[in-house]
Write an enzyme that holds these catalytic residues in place. Structure first.
Site, PDB file in Angstrom:
ATOM      1  N   ASN A 134     -99.166  62.855 -12.935  1.00 32.65           N
ATOM      2  CA  ASN A 134     -98.488  61.630 -13.362  1.00 32.65           C
ATOM      3  C   ASN A 134     -97.322  61.276 -12.439  1.00 32.65           C
ATOM      4  OD1 ASN A 134    -100.189  60.993 -15.413  1.00 32.65           O
ATOM      5  ND2 ASN A 134     -98.865  61.695 -17.066  1.00 32.65           N
ATOM      6  N   CYS A 179     -97.090  57.242 -21.252  1.00 34.96           N
ATOM      7  CA  CYS A 179     -97.139  58.472 -20.446  1.00 34.96           C
ATOM      8  C   CYS A 179     -96.244  58.453 -19.219  1.00 34.96           C
ATOM      9  CB  CYS A 179     -98.571  58.747 -20.018  1.00 34.96           C
ATOM     10  SG  CYS A 179     -99.584  59.307 -21.381  1.00 34.96           S
TER      11      CYS A 179
HETATM   12  C1  UDX Z   1    -101.741  57.456 -17.220  1.00 29.33           C
HETATM   13  C2  UDX Z   1    -102.540  58.337 -16.248  1.00 29.33           C
HETATM   14  O1  UDX Z   1    -103.343  57.532 -15.389  1.00 29.33           O
HETATM   15  C3  UDX Z   1    -103.417  59.290 -17.022  1.00 29.33           C
HETATM   16  O2  UDX Z   1    -104.131  60.132 -16.149  1.00 29.33           O
HETATM   17  C4  UDX Z   1    -102.520  60.113 -17.923  1.00 29.33           C
HETATM   18  O3  UDX Z   1    -103.282  61.021 -18.679  1.00 29.33           O
HETATM   19  C5  UDX Z   1    -101.715  59.207 -18.850  1.00 29.33           C
HETATM   20  O4  UDX Z   1    -100.972  58.278 -18.082  1.00 29.33           O
HETATM   21  P1  UDX Z   1    -102.259  55.288 -18.684  1.00 29.33           P
HETATM   22  O5  UDX Z   1    -100.848  55.378 -19.177  1.00 29.33           O
HETATM   23  O6  UDX Z   1    -103.344  55.007 -19.643  1.00 29.33           O
HETATM   24  O7  UDX Z   1    -102.659  56.658 -17.946  1.00 29.33           O
HETATM   25  O8  UDX Z   1    -102.270  54.125 -17.597  1.00 29.33           O
HETATM   26  P2  UDX Z   1    -102.582  53.936 -16.046  1.00 29.33           P
HETATM   27  O9  UDX Z   1    -103.883  53.296 -15.879  1.00 29.33           O
HETATM   28  O10 UDX Z   1    -102.311  55.160 -15.280  1.00 29.33           O
HETATM   29  O11 UDX Z   1    -101.457  52.840 -15.702  1.00 29.33           O
HETATM   30  C6  UDX Z   1    -100.079  53.136 -15.883  1.00 29.33           C
HETATM   31  C7  UDX Z   1     -99.208  51.972 -15.558  1.00 29.33           C
HETATM   32  O12 UDX Z   1     -99.156  51.755 -14.158  1.00 29.33           O
HETATM   33  C8  UDX Z   1     -99.635  50.640 -16.161  1.00 29.33           C
HETATM   34  O13 UDX Z   1     -98.492  49.984 -16.688  1.00 29.33           O
HETATM   35  C9  UDX Z   1    -100.199  49.880 -14.984  1.00 29.33           C
HETATM   36  O14 UDX Z   1    -100.071  48.504 -15.143  1.00 29.33           O
HETATM   37  C10 UDX Z   1     -99.333  50.400 -13.854  1.00 29.33           C
HETATM   38  N1  UDX Z   1     -99.968  50.291 -12.514  1.00 29.33           N
HETATM   39  C11 UDX Z   1    -101.121  50.978 -12.243  1.00 29.33           C
HETATM   40  C12 UDX Z   1     -99.372  49.530 -11.530  1.00 29.33           C
HETATM   41  O15 UDX Z   1     -98.318  48.902 -11.747  1.00 29.33           O
HETATM   42  N2  UDX Z   1     -99.962  49.458 -10.301  1.00 29.33           N
HETATM   43  C13 UDX Z   1    -101.104  50.131  -9.998  1.00 29.33           C
HETATM   44  O16 UDX Z   1    -101.572  50.015  -8.857  1.00 29.33           O
HETATM   45  C14 UDX Z   1    -101.706  50.908 -11.014  1.00 29.33           C
END
Ligand code: UDX
Length: 440
Positions: free
Chosen positions: A212, A264
């Site tokens: 993470n 997370c």
């Molecule tokens: C995350 C991890 O990916 C996962 O492996 C862990 O178990 C829990 O935390 P999640 O919180 O569901 O999962 O979301 P994720 O898809 O990782 O996105 C997290 C945040 O990052 C979102 O707010 C998303 O909008 C943002 N993000 C993601 C960006 O701003 N830019 C990106 O390129 C990718």
């Protein structure tokens, strides 16, 4: 196998349903009676594609049930702990109240030879302490740490077909038996070739927070480039495409925008930094403070951009917010950048109208003072500024001409702030909009 899952939130409910779909006999336990009732009817208590179907199938097959009664775990031989570890109220560290309570609840009910499997994200060192506790009070049982990497919106697929499975096992002669028990639980994924990494407890705990932390750093890195791009006249999306072609870097998680949120990444990087400081290792992850600061600046930057549209003052302006959940395909608004921006504009006197395909109910509970519109055209009607904050498919494919016909006709060009950089600037400009991206 007979399995119990303690805690039926985003992680536990999906895990319980997924385990039942593999043919295991699963009981899910949660203290929230209304959640248990909903799950028992086969209804997902939150928006997660595919979960409702999986729950219904599990319940119909007789392999899956939910209860508030912890005594019902006694027949199981493998117990997953999937409760939350939120940010503590007094600081940045993780609150372990629920994890400790779950293990305390399990201890008197552990049959000889049974296995407690931690899934929650915990500070490194937690498993070792819990293993000691179990060793003292239920010496006939064992502990493993088996972190979960599921992403909301893809939770079912991530649980059934994970990228990898990590087992943190005891360091004594029990290790092999624990590994074999977990192999039985995950037999299907292992047969399909899912990589398995067997480690000690500390490594397993660290794998999760390190993953993470890496993802959060990647996002804040590209957002830092967006800050620079914006000043020097570069385009951060082209920059991301260009550096992403390098396989060592990769294009995924390089989307600049309003930054990361959710249940997370934000809390996990803070808890990681707090734990490192406790261990006297603060310097090793001092960069995570910067990652967090860059991320939080994104939210204030969008508010400043909105103010700049109205010569510094949004008071009384009708502003449409597209998207409230922290990311698309989720109704989760925990630490959502969109919600923060909406609240900030509201606090400055703007007339905020917010919409989201799934997140309105949760957003309403947190910010009842905002105005919500379920219908997208109603949300856009007479708007003086539109801000896209969560990249739901319906917003990405929104017709700029149709949108232009709905918003205010008081000004020559209404502005759209594309806070996820997902719209085509030329299309929007051609339809009579002023387009503002982040870092482009
Ligand atoms: C995350 C991890 O990916 C996962 O492996 C862990 O178990 C829990 O935390 P999640 O919180 O569901 O999962 O979301 P994720 O898809 O990782 O996105 C997290 C945040 O990052 C979102 O707010 C998303 O909008 C943002 N993000 C993601 C960006 O701003 N830019 C990106 O390129 C990718």
């Amino acid at each position: 196998m007979r399995i119990s899952v303690i805690g039926c939130g985003y992680l536990g409910a999906v895990h319980a349903a997924a385990m039942a779909s593999l043919g295991h006999d699963v009981v899910g336990v949660d203290v929230d009676a209304s959640r248990v009732e909903q799950l028992s009817l086969g209804e997902a208590p939150f928006y997660e594609p595919g979960l409702g179907e999986l729950l219904k199938a599990g319940i119909a097959s007789g392999h899956l049930r939910f209860t508030t009664d912890i005594d019902e775990v006694a027949a199981a031989s493998v117990h997953f702990v999937a409760v939350g570890t939120p940010q503590s109220l007094e600081g940045k560290s993780a609150d372990l109240t629920y994890v400790n309570a779950a293990v305390e609840g399990l201890i008197p009910r552990l049959a000889p030879g049974s296995l407690v499997v931690g899934k929650s994200t915990v500070p490194v060192g937690t498993a070792e302490e819990l293993a000691l506790l179990i060793g003292q009070r239920a010496p006939h049982a064992s502990l493993a740490w088996n972190p979960e990497f599921l992403r909301e919106g893809f939770a079912v697929q991530d649980t059934l077909r994970p990228d990898r499975i990590v087992y943190g096992v005891p360091s004594d002669e029990d290790a092999k038996r624990v590994e074999q028990l977990l192999d039985q639980v995950y037999a299907q994924a292992l047969t399909q070739g899912t990589p398995k990494v067997v480690t000690n407890y500390a490594t397993a705990e660290l794998v999760k927070v390190a993953a993470n932390a890496f993802l959060a750093t990647k996002i804040s890195f590209i957002n830092a480039m967006a800050e620079i791009s914006e000043v020097v006249g570069a385009d951060v999306t082209q920059l991301a495409d260009a550096i992403g072609h390098d396989n060592r870097i990769g294009r995924r998680f390089l989307n600049a925008g309003v930054g990361f949120g959710g249940g997370c990444l934000p809390k996990d990087i803070r808890a990681f930094a707090a734990r490192a400081e406790e261990l006297g290792l603060g310097e090793s992850v001092a960069f995570l403070h910067e990652v967090d600061a860059i991320n939080m600046r994104r939210r204030s930057h969008v508010i400043e951009l909105a103010e700049s549209v109205f010569e510094g003052d949004v008071y009384g302006k009708r502003i449409t917010i597209l998207g409230l959940s922290f990311k698309p395909d989720s109704d989760d608004v925990r630490d959502s950048p969109a919600l923060d921006v909406a609240a900030g504009l509201h606090a400055r006197g703007a007339q905020v109208v917010a919409t989201d395909p799934q997140g309105i109910a949760n957003a309403q509970t947190r910010l009842p003072e905002l105005m919500f519109e379920v219908d997208l055209p109603d949300a856009l009607r007479n708007s003086e500024l539109v801000i896209l904050l969560t990249e739901w498919a319906q917003y990405k494919s929104l017709d700029p001409h149709l949108a232009r016909s709905l918003v205010s006709n008081q000004t020559d060009r209404v502005t759209i702030i594309d806070a996820r950089n997902v719209l085509d600037p030329e299309n929007w400009q051609a339809a009579g909009w002023r387009y503002l991206g982040l870092g482009r």
